[in-house]
Design an enzyme around this catalytic site. Structure first.
Site, PDB file in Angstrom:
ATOM      1  N   MET A   1      -7.168  39.982   7.912  1.00 10.88           N
ATOM      2  CA  MET A   1      -8.577  39.881   7.602  1.00 10.88           C
ATOM      3  C   MET A   1      -8.762  38.863   6.476  1.00 10.88           C
ATOM      4  SD  MET A   1     -11.322  42.741   6.261  1.00 10.88           S
ATOM      5  CE  MET A   1     -10.098  43.851   5.722  1.00 10.88           C
ATOM      6  N   PRO A   2      -8.894  37.593   6.810  1.00 10.84           N
ATOM      7  CA  PRO A   2      -9.103  36.570   5.787  1.00 10.84           C
ATOM      8  C   PRO A   2     -10.451  36.729   5.077  1.00 10.84           C
ATOM      9  CG  PRO A   2      -8.412  35.567   7.851  1.00 10.84           C
ATOM     10  CD  PRO A   2      -8.728  36.996   8.137  1.00 10.84           C
ATOM     11  N   TYR A   3     -10.425  36.455   3.801  1.00  7.30           N
ATOM     12  CA  TYR A   3     -11.632  36.448   2.975  1.00  7.30           C
ATOM     13  C   TYR A   3     -11.610  35.146   2.206  1.00  7.30           C
ATOM     14  CZ  TYR A   3     -14.740  37.538  -0.914  1.00  7.30           C
ATOM     15  OH  TYR A   3     -15.744  37.503  -1.849  1.00  7.30           O
TER      16      TYR A   3
ATOM     17  N   PHE B   1     -14.034  36.608   6.956  1.00  6.32           N
ATOM     18  CA  PHE B   1     -15.210  36.644   6.092  1.00  6.32           C
ATOM     19  C   PHE B   1     -15.267  35.370   5.257  1.00  6.32           C
ATOM     20  CE2 PHE B   1     -14.028  40.922   7.051  1.00  6.32           C
ATOM     21  CZ  PHE B   1     -15.229  41.575   7.259  1.00  6.32           C
TER      22      PHE B   1
END
Length: 67
Positions: free
Chosen positions: A1-3, A41
């Site tokens: 889940m990249p942010y 995100f």
């Protein structure tokens, strides 16, 4: 889940330009790291130039001097 958090000065980036940044960063993560778009995100924070400093000086002052 990249942010990904992008910080820019608050001085005129349009909604369209921000949309392009979000799409571009999302695509880059998908293409280079095989990350899932649905869990990527991208947040854009706009910072007043009085609150951004370069070399010990506010960006507001630097830009005013260049006018």
């Amino acid at each position: 889940m990249p942010y990904v958090n992008i910080k820019i000065t608050k001085d005129g980036a349009t909604s369209e330009q921000k949309a392009l940044l979000i799409e571009g960063v999302t695509s880059l993560l998908q293409n280079v790291l095989n990350k899932n778009r649905a869990t990527t995100f991208v947040i854009i924070d706009e910072v007043e130039t009085d609150n951004w400093g370069i070399a010990g000086e506010q960006v507001t002052k630097i830009r005013n001097r260049k006018k």
